[in-house]
Design an enzyme around this catalytic site. Structure first.
Site, mmCIF file in Angstrom:
data_model
loop_
_atom_site.group_PDB
_atom_site.id
_atom_site.type_symbol
_atom_site.label_atom_id
_atom_site.label_comp_id
_atom_site.label_asym_id
_atom_site.label_seq_id
_atom_site.Cartn_x
_atom_site.Cartn_y
_atom_site.Cartn_z
ATOM 1 N N CYS A 1 45.436 54.628 43.542
ATOM 2 C CA CYS A 1 46.672 54.475 42.767
ATOM 3 C C CYS A 1 47.738 55.517 43.135
ATOM 4 O O CYS A 1 48.287 55.456 44.241
ATOM 5 C CB CYS A 1 46.328 54.510 41.284
ATOM 6 S SG CYS A 1 47.570 53.774 40.220
ATOM 7 N N HIS B 1 41.094 50.772 40.015
ATOM 8 C CA HIS B 1 40.284 51.644 39.173
ATOM 9 C C HIS B 1 39.036 50.838 38.829
ATOM 10 O O HIS B 1 38.764 49.825 39.444
ATOM 11 C CB HIS B 1 41.054 52.014 37.898
ATOM 12 C CG HIS B 1 42.361 52.701 38.167
ATOM 13 N ND1 HIS B 1 42.436 54.023 38.488
ATOM 14 C CD2 HIS B 1 43.632 52.232 38.176
ATOM 15 C CE1 HIS B 1 43.710 54.352 38.666
ATOM 16 N NE2 HIS B 1 44.458 53.292 38.483
#
Ligand SMILES: [Zn+2]
Lengths: 462, 246
Positions: free
Chosen positions: B93, B190
């Site tokens: 991310c 994630h």
């Protein structure tokens, strides 16, 4: 005329939904009324509550804090309307007002006590114009909904500044650096509550270690819970404010029961509190509620004695006995809450049985990555664990990587079956510890009520 | 044998359980009777990156990214040289964004990346949220959970980690997710990323050994029943659950 229609329609809808027992009956009527008559809240807030509205927001402790406030005001003889049976979003609050309203608008309440979702403050505060606003704390919670902690904080404090109530009092948790960093930007009377000194501190996940003003590292002495603590920044001087209401001399006994002293600024007398509520976090909830009630001129003695008679708020922490075994339910909505629950359970030094239930519905947060932020490593290796819920396998995997032997972990997605299996694994006279997420807790309770294992009277919230 | 993982800025860049990637690496290294050392790199340290066998940088809030920008840029040349030599890196991310060329944030400011690969990110209005499945030519099916508003675009000569089966990926439009460049994986996943995609954890361990000791190794095989169970549960959830865009 529109108002009249809105109320009639709302009342009929609530009755119909209750009658057919469709989904709790809280959100839908509110949603419709919101559409028909969008000003309904501001209209009511000025005409309906003679002494004012209290709004409680923040990540953890909203329900406990607001139910303490409601309870004590009612015991004092006030008429109080709250949203325990509804959701904490605008539509839920509209529903609870509509349900209790008469069309003539003659029936009045003294106080409205509403717990409000963090993001919903933006809509609700400028409409409700509350007399008191409490911000309990800000943790990472259901981040998939709000994005970022900084963003959540700015939403809340912009909302506070949009309150048209000139008398407003803002009550803030002084142990939360992020919240305190916004205090200077508020044009209102501010009171801080918090915990002064304690030997108790937790090593748990920390959301914020850096000074919210200058981004340098904060010094904590100590840190109690997540990023809550006594902090100071050696670079810019930002530090824990002076408390108006503060808890100290905290003791936690082996049976989890609490003891602490509550001090009020400028008041020589201190109050010793022996609450029925347990768990370290309830010190924040009790002190927060105390601050509100004191600000409403309720006598401290009365607050103290009523707090000491108040039992658990359902599901957050609930204890009952079944089949010769004690069962303790500890709701965990985010990593910090779960970490604290593991600490609570670890007061029991025996071999333990757990039922951990992980759901990923909207109310739980659809992202379950956070379970890796929880120190499940602190669960002792010989524990027996049943992993349940929609994401039981993810939880089982987390436990495997926390070094729990896989032979001690059972995966059972269905909650009722998992409950009975974990109960079987618990020896007579011992405790079964149940750690559910929010929707899992509701599901479990529904089953326990159906089977007459617990009574519905314990229910505060649907 | 020993593998050293440099865990960059864990106190600022650790969103959404990204630490699970470190836990997964550590356990699967130790279960092979190999020593694992986690070196936490915080602000103001002078880390010697040649000591690292694996580099990990997780996601963070915009604020966290701004704080580490300068510091990370000061290590730019060193990290880039090591990546060329095959240093395995896992970037999630925000970490993924910072190893690209730049990240234009919502407030219009630009955070400069270290340009380890040809990709750039522009803040989008909507968050792309939900369970995600991708198909990678190297690793097969990968599951995770994405939650980002940044849209990442890849240069012509850079290959994505995989193509989207379900979800948004790099930018929600071109059907790609992440990057695979040398031994670097950058991704929006994630979940956390590694525990359920254990074949990638093992790939990192193998690449790290090759990078440090100059030779391949057959890793001791492990019982992956729990990993597979969680993988399938997540896959099922991704197929049936709705993705959100708010
Ligand atoms: Zn500072």
């Amino acid at each position: 005329m529109r108002k009249f229609f809105a109320i009639i329609i709302g009342k009929i809808l609530i009755k119909t939904i209750r009658f057919f027992n469709i989904g709790g009956g809280s959100a839908l009527p509110g949603l419709l009324i919101e559409k028909i008559y969008p000003d309904i809240l501001s209209n009511y807030s000025s005409n309906f509550f003679t002494k004012g509205i209290i709004v409680i927001t923040g990540t953890n402790g909203k329900t406990t804090t607001s139910s303490l406030i409601s309870n004590i005001l009612e015991k004092k003889g006030f008429k109080v309307l709250n949203n325990f049976s509804g959701s904490n979003l605008p539509r839920g609050i509209i529903s609870s007002i509509i349900e209790k309203t008469e069309i003539s608008n003659k029936k009045k309440f003294d106080f409205g006590v509403f717990e409000v979702d963090e993001a919903a403050t933006k809509i609700l505060i400028p409409q409700l114009n509350p007399y008191i606003i409490v911000v309990t704390n800000l943790f990472r919670d259901q981040l998939d909904r709000y994005g970022e902690l900084d963003k959540t904080a700015s939403i809340i404090f912009e909302a506070i500044n949009s309150n048209k109530n000139k008398q407003q009092i803002v009550i803030l948790n002084g142990n939360d650096p992020l919240i305190v960093s916004y205090a200077k930007k508020i044009n209102a009377k501010i009171l801080f509550f918090g915990i002064e000194k304690t030997d108790y501190s937790v090593e748990s996940v920390i959301d914020m270690k850096y000074c919210p003003l200058c981004n340098k590292e904060l010094t904590f002495s100590p840190r109690f819970y997540g990023h809550l603590g006594n902090y100071s920044c050696l670079y810019c001087g930002f530090k824990t404010p002076e408390f108006d209401f503060c808890a100290d001399s905290i003791k936690i006994q082996d049976d989890f029961s609490l003891y602490f002293k509550l001090n009020i600024k400028g008041y020589s007398k201190t109050y010793e509190i022996n609450p029925l509520l347990f768990g370290f976090f309830n010190i924040f909830n009790i002190t927060g509620a105390f601050s509100v009630l004191y600000s409403l001129n309720i006598e401290p003695e009365f607050i103290k004695t009523t707090i000491e008679k108040t039992k658990f708020v359902f599901g957050r922490m609930e204890k009952f006995t079944y089949d010769g075994k004690d069962i303790l339910i500890l709701l965990g909505k985010n990593p910090v809450g779960f970490a604290e629950n593991i600490n609570v359970v670890n007061f029991d030094k025996n071999q333990k049985t757990y039922l951990i239930i992980l759901n990923d519905k909207f109310a739980d947060g659809t992202d379950i990555s956070w379970i890796w932020d929880v120190p499940f490593e602190k669960i002792s290796k010989e524990s027996l664990i049943v992993s349940s819920g929609i994401r039981a396998s993810d939880m089982a995997l987390r436990l495997k990587y926390a070094q729990i032997p896989t032979k001690n972990i059972k995966k059972i997605n269905e909650i009722p079956r998992a409950f009975h299996e974990s109960l079987n694994l618990t020896k007579k006279g011992k405790t079964l510890y149940i750690l559910p997420t929010y929707s899992a807790m509701l599901e479990l309770r529904k089953y326990l009520i159906k089977k007459d294992i617990i009574k519905t009277t314990q229910l505060y919230k649907i | 044998m020993k593998i050293t993982i440099f865990y960059l800025y864990p106190d600022l860049m650790n969103l959404y359980g990204d630490i699970g990637n470190i836990i997964a690496l550590k356990k699967r290294i130790e279960w092979r009777n190999i020593e694992c050392k986690i070196e936490e790199i915080t602000l103001g340290q002078k880390p010697d990156f040649t000591k690292a066998d694996i580099l990990f940088l997780g996601g963070g809030q915009d604020r966290g990214q701004k704080i580490i920008e300068k510091e990370l840029l000061s290590h730019k040349e060193e990290i880039k040289t090591l990546i060329e030599k095959g240093l395995p890196c896992l970037l999630i991310c925000g970490g993924y964004q910072l190893f690209g060329k730049y990240f234009k944030t919502t407030d219009g400011s630009t955070i400069n990346g270290i340009e380890a690969f040809d990709a750039w990110t522009i803040a989008g209005g909507k968050r792309m949220i939900g369970n995600i499945i991708i198909e990678s030519p190297v690793f097969g099916r990968i599951v995770g959970f994405e939650n980002h508003s940044g849209k990442t675009y890849l240069g012509n000569n850079i290959s994505p980690l995989g193509k989207i089966i379900k979800g948004y990926g790099n930018n929600g439009t071109d059907g790609t997710e992440g990057i695979l460049f040398k031994n670097v994986i950058g991704t929006y996943l994630h979940g956390p990323f590694l525990p359920k995609n254990f074949q990638i954890t093992d790939w990192f361990i193998k690449q790290a050994i090759k990078y440090r000791y100059g030779q391949g190794i057959n890793l001791l095989s492990l019982d992956n029943t729990f990993e597979k169970m969680a993988f399938h549960e997540a896959e099922k959830r991704a197929i049936y659950a709705k993705s959100l865009s708010i």
